[in-house]
Write an enzyme that holds these catalytic residues in place. Structure first.
Site, short mmCIF file in Angstrom:
data_model
loop_
_atom_site.label_atom_id
_atom_site.label_comp_id
_atom_site.label_asym_id
_atom_site.label_seq_id
_atom_site.Cartn_x
_atom_site.Cartn_y
_atom_site.Cartn_z
N LYS A 105 -5.06 -5.71 -4.14
CA LYS A 105 -3.94 -6.19 -4.98
C LYS A 105 -4.41 -7.35 -5.87
CE LYS A 105 -0.15 -5.49 -1.67
NZ LYS A 105 0.85 -6.19 -0.85
N HIS B 160 -3.10 28.02 5.93
CA HIS B 160 -3.73 28.71 4.80
C HIS B 160 -4.52 27.75 3.93
CE1 HIS B 160 -1.56 32.41 5.78
NE2 HIS B 160 -0.64 31.55 6.22
O1 F6P Z 1 0.94 -2.48 0.66
C1 F6P Z 1 1.31 -3.29 1.69
C2 F6P Z 1 2.77 -3.50 1.87
O2 F6P Z 1 2.96 -4.83 2.14
C3 F6P Z 1 3.34 -2.62 2.96
O3 F6P Z 1 3.08 -3.09 4.22
C4 F6P Z 1 4.78 -2.62 2.60
O4 F6P Z 1 5.45 -1.61 3.27
C5 F6P Z 1 4.68 -2.41 1.11
O5 F6P Z 1 3.55 -3.17 0.72
C6 F6P Z 1 5.88 -2.78 0.31
O6 F6P Z 1 6.23 -4.13 0.41
P1 F6P Z 1 7.62 -4.68 -0.10
O7 F6P Z 1 8.70 -4.03 0.69
O8 F6P Z 1 7.57 -6.16 0.12
O9 F6P Z 1 7.74 -4.33 -1.56
#
Ligand code: F6P
Length: 536
Positions: free
Chosen positions: A501, A372
């Site tokens: 990041k 839907h």
């Molecule tokens: O965003 C990338 C990442 O490194 C993922 O691969 C991972 O699952 C997540 O961040 C969380 O990372 P962490 O468990 O080190 O907090």
């Protein structure tokens, strides 16, 4: 040996206008499906014929798949941009067969941690482990990405087995997430789990600090109601979590492959150690099948080859995962990380550019809700979206069996409709019966044509038990591995998440007004100025 992708695209092109329906004889449904125990993967509603399948299977030979699979299970450092082995399979190696990394068997450590998790989970569930206010009623798991998606997905999937404390998940750095989650919870009976492999992820550490402050307002020793799931024992200690509530794992467990070990603790708290173990057993069975079954009978290999056919062969850029199982509501999101973080790469192992498109865009939503929403495009849009349906023979609500029948009928009807379509003549007939005539009949009929010949696969399972869930997740993990091997890429690093990041860290002081943003582009500065104006 290098893969010659031109043969595959030429084969796909040759079949482009061929009717899938015309391929069916008495044997196709059986021939073009693979089974593992009670699990059936039907790929007969695709345009893959025997020749195409031979070509696809030959790719596995060319890519040396069997040797690479053995290298993964054997603990070789196949994640070579990070110099790591890839051994999430060791976490579900319940038989404890030795798995060697750098000359040492990792299994005693794995089984010891599993036993510690079991004990802790039992203590929490039975009330031996208490908070300041007595028995733990709520668990808040703080993690993101692989430290969140798997546990969330599995906790929802296994709702019929949930007999432990309520488990809540917080992932987003948006304060709304933790605020909405903690509101209404009693800190005195809440256990907070910080799930982070690195224990540095900004979202998780920020939410962890918020949770600690929330707990500290009421609980005298807040650290005592925290546990950590992490590879960074020094950092968990700095945070104030006692070692007996820290569950560690090694760098050979990738984040998106980590729900089988300590990161799965919230699942275990919800459903108990036995159900958790059954999930591991299902995954272990899939590992054994992946290692032993002949390629034609091998579910992960065939699922991967169908993916390769549609993506690299036919050029379809996306695929939809469509579980007809409401409790798999987060499976598409989980698979997005699993598949796109693993195979969304542009460079091959040797550093050369990938010669073909790599991993597809993965998306989806449970049926029948998706019907839907976006199925319109799947049926009549200009782009072809290969669909991966999945459905169980029975649900967990015997009193609502008629609803399950309706669910199954919808699932099967969708794959049939995608394949069969509706011709212009059929549409004209329908409109004529409704009383339309002449040019208006023609115009109206054209809107009711379904091109059909749209490929789909269907995964069937008896019921979504923990064992079956383990099988399904491991099936998709190995599918990602096979596709990665064929594409010649490293499926186990994730450098693509780093730049954003870094830039976020640099932008934070600009957004908060502590830095001037020198060197930033005009768009970014204008966006920052808007936020600053409206945040005042
Ligand atoms: O965003 C990338 C990442 O490194 C993922 O691969 C991972 O699952 C997540 O961040 C969380 O990372 P962490 O468990 O080190 O907090």
């Amino acid at each position: 040996m290098m893969i010659d992708w031109t043969k595959l695209s030429a084969a796909a092109e040759k079949t482009a206008d061929r009717s899938i329906l015309s391929l069916f004889d008495d044997t196709r449904a059986g021939d073009f499906s693979a089974t593992m125990g009670d699990l059936v993967f039907d790929y007969s509603k695709t345009n893959i014929d025997r020749d195409a399948r031979e070509l696809l299977l030959a790719l596995c030979e060319q890519a040396d798949l069997a040797a690479k699979r053995d290298a993964m299970f054997g603990g070789e450092p196949i994640n070579d941009t990070e110099g790591r082995a890839v051994l999430h399979t060791a976490l579900r190696n319940l038989t404890g067969t030795p798995v060697m990394v750098d000359g040492a068997d990792v299994m005693p450590g794995v089984l010891d941690t599993l036993a510690r998790m079991n004990r802790f989970a039992e203590d929490v569930r039975s009330g031996v482990f208490t908070g300041q206010g007595g028995k733990i009623t709520d668990v808040v798991n703080i993690g993101i990405g692989g430290s969140d998606l798997g546990p969330v997905m599995a906790t929802l999937a296994l709702a019929p087995y949930h007999d432990g404390p309520a488990v809540h998940y917080v992932s987003n750095v948006d304060g709304a997430h933790i605020a909405d989650t903690l509101r209404g919870l009693n800190p005195e009976t809440t256990l907070v789990i910080i799930a982070s492999k690195t224990f540095t992820t900004i979202e998780t550490m920020t939410n962890a600090a918020t949770a600690k402050a929330w707990m500290g307002e009421v609980v005298k020793d807040p650290g005592a109601q925290f546990a950590a799931l992490s590879s960074a024992a020094d950092k968990t200690a700095d945070f104030g979590i006692a070692p007996d509530r820290v569950f560690g794992f090694e760098d050979w467990v990738g984040g998106r492959y980590s729900l089988w070990g300590p990161i799965g603790l919230p699942i275990m708290l919800a459903v108990g150690p036995d159900a958790f173990r059954a999930m591991l057993a299902g995954a272990e069975a899939m590992d054994l099948h992946f290692r032993a079954a002949a390629p034609l009978e091998n579910l992960p290999i065939m699922l991967a080859l169908v993916g390769i056919w549609h993506n690299q062969g036919c050029g379809y850029a996306t695929r939809a995962v469509l579980p007809y199982e409401q409790r798999l509501v987060r499976l598409p999101a989980y698979l997005q990380q699993l598949e796109m973080e693993s195979n969304g790469k542009s460079v091959q192992m040797d550093g050369d550019d990938a010669p073909v498109n790599t991993g597809p865009v993965v998306w989806g939503e449970p049926g029948t809700n998706g019907q839907h929403a976006f199925y319109q495009l799947i049926h009549q849009g200009t782009r072809v979206v290969p669909c991966e349906f999945m459905v169980g023979a029975t649900g967990f609500e015997p009193e609502l069996a008629h609803q399950h029948t309706l669910l199954v009928a919808n699932c099967l009807a969708q794959s049939e409709a995608l394949m069969r379509g509706r011709s212009l003549d059929q549409a004209r007939e329908i409109m004529a019966k409704k009383g339309f005539e002449g040019a208006e009949l023609e115009r109206q009929a054209r809107h009711r044509v379904f091109p059909g010949n749209r490929p789909s696969t269907t995964l069937l399972y008896p019921q979504l038990t923990p064992y079956v869930l383990g099988q399904i997740i491991a099936l998709y993990e190995h599918r990602v591995f096979v596709e990665g091997v064929l594409l010649g890429i490293n499926s186990f690093d994730q450098w693509g998440v780093e730049l954003g990041k870094e830039l976020a860290l640099a932008l934070e002081p600009v957004v908060s007004g502590q830095a001037d943003g020198a060197g930033k582009d005009g768009s970014t500065l204008a966006l920052v100025r808007y936020i600053q104006r409206h945040a005042e």
